[in-house]
Design an enzyme around this catalytic site. Sequence first.
Site, PDB file in Angstrom:
ATOM      1  N   ASN A 111       6.159 -20.955  42.532  1.00 40.31           N
ATOM      2  CA  ASN A 111       5.026 -21.897  42.617  1.00 40.31           C
ATOM      3  C   ASN A 111       5.293 -23.195  41.854  1.00 40.31           C
ATOM      4  O   ASN A 111       4.392 -24.004  41.670  1.00 40.31           O
ATOM      5  CB  ASN A 111       3.747 -21.228  42.093  1.00 40.31           C
ATOM      6  CG  ASN A 111       3.841 -20.872  40.614  1.00 40.31           C
ATOM      7  OD1 ASN A 111       4.870 -21.082  39.981  1.00 40.31           O
ATOM      8  ND2 ASN A 111       2.767 -20.337  40.063  1.00 40.31           N
ATOM      9  N   ASP A 125       7.836 -18.908  26.195  1.00 42.38           N
ATOM     10  CA  ASP A 125       6.564 -18.236  26.450  1.00 42.38           C
ATOM     11  C   ASP A 125       6.614 -16.754  26.099  1.00 42.38           C
ATOM     12  O   ASP A 125       7.675 -16.199  25.808  1.00 42.38           O
ATOM     13  CB  ASP A 125       6.142 -18.435  27.921  1.00 42.38           C
ATOM     14  CG  ASP A 125       7.277 -18.192  28.902  1.00 42.38           C
ATOM     15  OD1 ASP A 125       8.258 -17.519  28.529  1.00 42.38           O
ATOM     16  OD2 ASP A 125       7.191 -18.672  30.042  1.00 42.38           O
ATOM     17  N   GLU A 156       1.354 -23.173  34.823  1.00 46.79           N
ATOM     18  CA  GLU A 156       1.046 -22.885  36.216  1.00 46.79           C
ATOM     19  C   GLU A 156       0.465 -24.126  36.905  1.00 46.79           C
ATOM     20  O   GLU A 156       0.038 -25.071  36.237  1.00 46.79           O
ATOM     21  CB  GLU A 156       0.017 -21.742  36.264  1.00 46.79           C
ATOM     22  CG  GLU A 156       0.486 -20.444  35.600  1.00 46.79           C
ATOM     23  CD  GLU A 156       1.513 -19.668  36.413  1.00 46.79           C
ATOM     24  OE1 GLU A 156       2.292 -20.280  37.166  1.00 46.79           O
ATOM     25  OE2 GLU A 156       1.558 -18.426  36.277  1.00 46.79           O
ATOM     26  N   HIS A 159       6.172 -23.430  38.654  1.00 47.46           N
ATOM     27  CA  HIS A 159       5.866 -23.434  37.218  1.00 47.46           C
ATOM     28  C   HIS A 159       7.140 -23.551  36.378  1.00 47.46           C
ATOM     29  O   HIS A 159       8.222 -23.164  36.809  1.00 47.46           O
ATOM     30  CB  HIS A 159       5.003 -22.227  36.804  1.00 47.46           C
ATOM     31  CG  HIS A 159       5.698 -20.912  36.720  1.00 47.46           C
ATOM     32  ND1 HIS A 159       5.019 -19.718  36.745  1.00 47.46           N
ATOM     33  CD2 HIS A 159       7.006 -20.570  36.605  1.00 47.46           C
ATOM     34  CE1 HIS A 159       5.882 -18.729  36.627  1.00 47.46           C
ATOM     35  NE2 HIS A 159       7.089 -19.219  36.551  1.00 47.46           N
TER      36      HIS A 159
END
Length: 249
Positions: free
Chosen positions: A144, A75, A151, A146
């Site tokens: 979280n 990313d 996400e 991810h």
Amino acid sequence: MKTVDINNIKIIIVDNYEQMSKKAAAMIEAQVLLKRNSVLGLATGSTPEGMYQELVKKYQENEVNFQDVTTFNLDEYYPIASDSPQSYAYYMHEHFFKHVNVREHYQNIPNGSNTNVEETCQAYDRAIEASGNIDLQILGIGTNGHIGFNEPDVKFEAGTHLVELDEETIEANARFFEHIEDVPKQALSMGIRNIMHSKKIILMASGQNKAKAIRAMLKGPVTPELPASILQLHQDVTLIIDEAAAGEL
Ligand code: PGA
């Protein structure tokens, strides 16, 4: 070091960050020794820094050679200039590429400065496919759940795409910026489809703040709410986590 299996995933539990980094580096070394033109999927963030240090050491000691290796990073922020010190292109240069012999045009990172996002994403997917897909993908995990910047609420079928970053991710990454307002709100990320097409996956996690996400990805349902949970459906995933990250298993 001990190993356990949960839901089809092999878990190597080590004492600390240093051992995690060494183990991951050794597995990359083995991959490149077995297949000199390996396609490696690479990650950024605090988690893999030690692994890159170990790999640089191995390279300097002639234990591993990246001459024929191709890399694809997961990313990149969007929009961002590749020479910005907060870009993942800069991170990769500083932590790895400037120290080793991965050839420059074999290094792939989503282009965070091309305003034609569609073109960037499609070109990235095509390049990954043309390489024959990733042999070994390295992942971290967000608090979280991810992976990459996929996400919660992710579409499992997506390839490389533009992502709206979660509040939790922006807060977690604010430490790399002067002000939290400086953290980009968007990013380009390989999709779950690209990650799941990798032949092997190593996910690393260190520290108690990752323990909840590690538990959920291994023991919870497979759900877009916890993107890493999809890894329960991949046939070759190894987790390398320290005692703290394994604390809730
Ligand atoms: P970290 O990030 O390695 O900086 O904790 C991991 C991630 O968000 O995937």
